[in-house]
Design a protein around this motif. Sequence first.
Motif, PDB file in Angstrom:
ATOM      1  N   SER A   1       0.835  -1.199   0.000  1.00 51.55           N
ATOM      2  CA  SER A   1       0.000   0.000   0.000  1.00 51.55           C
ATOM      3  C   SER A   1       0.873   1.253   0.000  1.00 51.55           C
ATOM      4  O   SER A   1       1.884   1.319   0.696  1.00 51.55           O
TER       5      SER A   1
ATOM      6  N   TYR B   1     -11.175  -1.775  -1.712  1.00 50.28           N
ATOM      7  CA  TYR B   1      -9.918  -1.018  -1.716  1.00 50.28           C
ATOM      8  C   TYR B   1      -9.440  -0.785  -0.286  1.00 50.28           C
ATOM      9  O   TYR B   1      -8.243  -0.880   0.001  1.00 50.28           O
TER      10      TYR B   1
ATOM     11  N   CYS C   1      -5.845  -2.046   0.999  1.00 49.83           N
ATOM     12  CA  CYS C   1      -4.890  -1.079   1.560  1.00 49.83           C
ATOM     13  C   CYS C   1      -4.469  -1.491   2.969  1.00 49.83           C
ATOM     14  O   CYS C   1      -3.284  -1.430   3.316  1.00 49.83           O
TER      15      CYS C   1
ATOM     16  N   MET D   1      -6.138  -0.450  -8.575  1.00 50.43           N
ATOM     17  CA  MET D   1      -5.531   0.331  -7.487  1.00 50.43           C
ATOM     18  C   MET D   1      -4.141   0.814  -7.876  1.00 50.43           C
ATOM     19  O   MET D   1      -3.752   1.932  -7.541  1.00 50.43           O
TER      20      MET D   1
ATOM     21  N   LEU E   1      -2.605   3.687  -5.564  1.00 45.84           N
ATOM     22  CA  LEU E   1      -2.972   3.318  -4.199  1.00 45.84           C
ATOM     23  C   LEU E   1      -2.089   2.191  -3.669  1.00 45.84           C
ATOM     24  O   LEU E   1      -1.955   2.030  -2.456  1.00 45.84           O
TER      25      LEU E   1
END
Length: 128
Positions: free
Chosen positions: A46, A61, A65, A95, A100
């Motif tokens: 992440s 998500y 993360c 992502m 992300l």
Amino acid sequence: MGGGPGWEDGLRPYQPEPSSPVRPFTVTGGRSAPRTHLAMETLVHSTIPAYHDLSGLIPEYQAICSLCRQVRSVAEISALLRVPLGVARVLISDMAAENLVQLHHPQLDAGKPDLNLLERVLSGLRRL
């Protein structure tokens, strides 16, 4: 402590509502192919700091993360979230496109994956 093996940081796995008629591929908008090729041993980390509020992200998500504050493989993420590997690949790829998560693709030596990496993935899967 955690909610199960591999959850020593106190996080709980993402679990869709058991009574929900929503299929796993619905969260990917029906897509079954990721934007970029992701091997199951690709490592994911992440880029969102631990103190950052994740409430603006979709639940999948948020879960990824949180999981990937420690480096994890695509296969581990799929297993921990209890979603098909194809769904995990699409979500992780999306992502990565949004910065992300950071991807660490395995280094191939003459077409063979790194043995050390495979042992780490196998060890992680056994902890599940």
